[in-house]
Every structure is written in C-alpha cells, then in structure tokens.
Write a protein that holds these residues in place. Structure first.
Motif, PDB file in Angstrom:
ATOM      1  N   ASN A   1     -55.863  37.260   1.398  1.00 44.31           N
ATOM      2  CA  ASN A   1     -57.079  38.187   1.692  1.00 44.31           C
ATOM      3  C   ASN A   1     -58.469  37.560   1.065  1.00 44.31           C
ATOM      4  O   ASN A   1     -58.418  37.413  -0.036  1.00 44.31           O
ATOM      5  N   PRO A   2     -59.331  36.833   1.877  1.00 45.32           N
ATOM      6  CA  PRO A   2     -60.546  35.998   1.182  1.00 45.32           C
ATOM      7  C   PRO A   2     -61.201  37.017   0.465  1.00 45.32           C
ATOM      8  O   PRO A   2     -61.885  36.520  -0.726  1.00 45.32           O
ATOM      9  N   TYR A   3     -61.375  38.222   0.751  1.00 47.20           N
ATOM     10  CA  TYR A   3     -62.133  39.182   0.011  1.00 47.20           C
ATOM     11  C   TYR A   3     -61.713  39.128  -1.357  1.00 47.20           C
ATOM     12  O   TYR A   3     -62.495  40.012  -2.565  1.00 47.20           O
ATOM     13  N   ARG A   4     -60.592  39.066  -1.703  1.00 50.44           N
ATOM     14  CA  ARG A   4     -59.811  39.342  -2.990  1.00 50.44           C
ATOM     15  C   ARG A   4     -59.841  37.914  -3.829  1.00 50.44           C
ATOM     16  O   ARG A   4     -59.337  38.061  -4.872  1.00 50.44           O
ATOM     17  N   HIS A   5     -60.190  36.775  -3.292  1.00 50.26           N
ATOM     18  CA  HIS A   5     -60.259  35.514  -3.956  1.00 50.26           C
ATOM     19  C   HIS A   5     -60.733  35.654  -5.127  1.00 50.26           C
ATOM     20  O   HIS A   5     -60.601  34.971  -6.150  1.00 50.26           O
ATOM     21  N   PRO A   6     -62.071  36.346  -5.357  1.00 51.00           N
ATOM     22  CA  PRO A   6     -62.820  36.335  -6.614  1.00 51.00           C
ATOM     23  C   PRO A   6     -61.915  37.079  -7.561  1.00 51.00           C
ATOM     24  O   PRO A   6     -62.073  36.558  -8.933  1.00 51.00           O
ATOM     25  N   GLU A   7     -61.019  37.956  -7.331  1.00 53.34           N
ATOM     26  CA  GLU A   7     -59.999  38.541  -8.367  1.00 53.34           C
ATOM     27  C   GLU A   7     -58.917  37.336  -8.641  1.00 53.34           C
ATOM     28  O   GLU A   7     -58.321  37.400  -9.841  1.00 53.34           O
ATOM     29  N   LEU A   8     -58.683  36.121  -8.053  1.00 54.04           N
ATOM     30  CA  LEU A   8     -57.888  35.222  -8.394  1.00 54.04           C
ATOM     31  C   LEU A   8     -58.418  34.208  -9.139  1.00 54.04           C
ATOM     32  O   LEU A   8     -57.676  33.491  -9.914  1.00 54.04           O
TER      33      LEU A   8
END
Length: 150
Positions: A30-37
C-alpha cells in the motif's frame, strides 16, 4: 538483521518479523503506508497518490526529500505476487524489492533489496553513496517493522 549477498549492485537485508505475511504485505503493498515504513527519512507522508494496493504494472507517486530538496517520483510495479513479492522501479531505473516468506504461522522472513543493476547511472549512485545510505535505510526500515509487530 542479516546482510544478504544479492550480487553486485544490489543491497539487501533480511529480518524476521513476528506477524503473518499477509499483514506485512498489506503494509508494503500500500503506497499510502510507505511513510510508515521509511527508515531513510526521505518519504514525505502527505504526498502519495496511486492505488491503495499495488499490482503488476501499477504506478504510484510519492513525495520525497533529499539533500533538503523536495521532489516527487512516479514508480512502476515490475514484479508482483500477492502476499509474497512486490517490486517497483524508480524513474532512474533502480528497483526496490520486498520478498516475504511466512516461515511458520505468524512469523515472516522479510527481505528488502535495493537493486541498481538496471539503473541508468549506477556509477553516479555509487559516487553519491546511495548504496551505503540505502543499506542504512533498509536496516532502519526492517528494525522498525520488527518493533511494530513486536
């Protein structure tokens, strides 16, 4: 954290995460969650567009910031296997690859690879120190992933 020998012009690290592969994949794909990673500190959280779940051939755009300069990149998914693998290619040709293997119920081996064998300017990436910077970012990303799922 294990350093994986993935061959020349590839930087890879592997970690064991206490979570089912499906949960880890839901985060990675989920690219929207990449900042979390992001362990590199370069992904800007408010600047993502694209599908909620990546798939083969999908494109997505992420806002980045390096050397104090904000910019956006649009990447294309170049390999995809639901629940196990997602890889995308940066406009400059290098690729980011995530491989997941549930080695026992609720325990997943996660391998992240920065592959610049296909980069348009691999020598420039080396001069800028990107392999080392990305190795450090991958390590931080995987450590945060381990901590997240405890």
């Amino acid at each position: 954290m294990i350093t994986v020998d993935a061959g020349p012009r590839r930087v890879a690290r592997q970690a064991i995460v206490q979570a089912p592969a499906a949960e880890v994949f839901a985060l990675v794909a989920n690219p929207y969650r990449h900042p979390e990673l992001d362990g590199s500190g370069t992904v800007r959280p408010d600047t993502v567009s694209g599908p909620q779940l990546l798939s083969a051939g999908a494109t997505f755009t992420v806002g980045m910031k390096q050397y104090g300069v904000p910019y956006k990149i649009t990447s294309t998914v170049t390999a995809f296997e639901a629940g196990q693998l997602v890889e995308w290619q940066h406009p400059m040709g290098h690729r980011w690859r995530w491989e997941l293997a549930e080695i026992e119920p609720g325990v997943t081996q996660v391998t992240e690879t920065f592959d610049y064998t296909t980069a348009r300017a691999p020598r420039l990436l080396e001069i800028l120190g990107q392999p080392g910077k990305n190795a450090a970012g991958i390590t931080k990303t995987l450590q945060a992933l381990q901590a997240r799922f405890g």
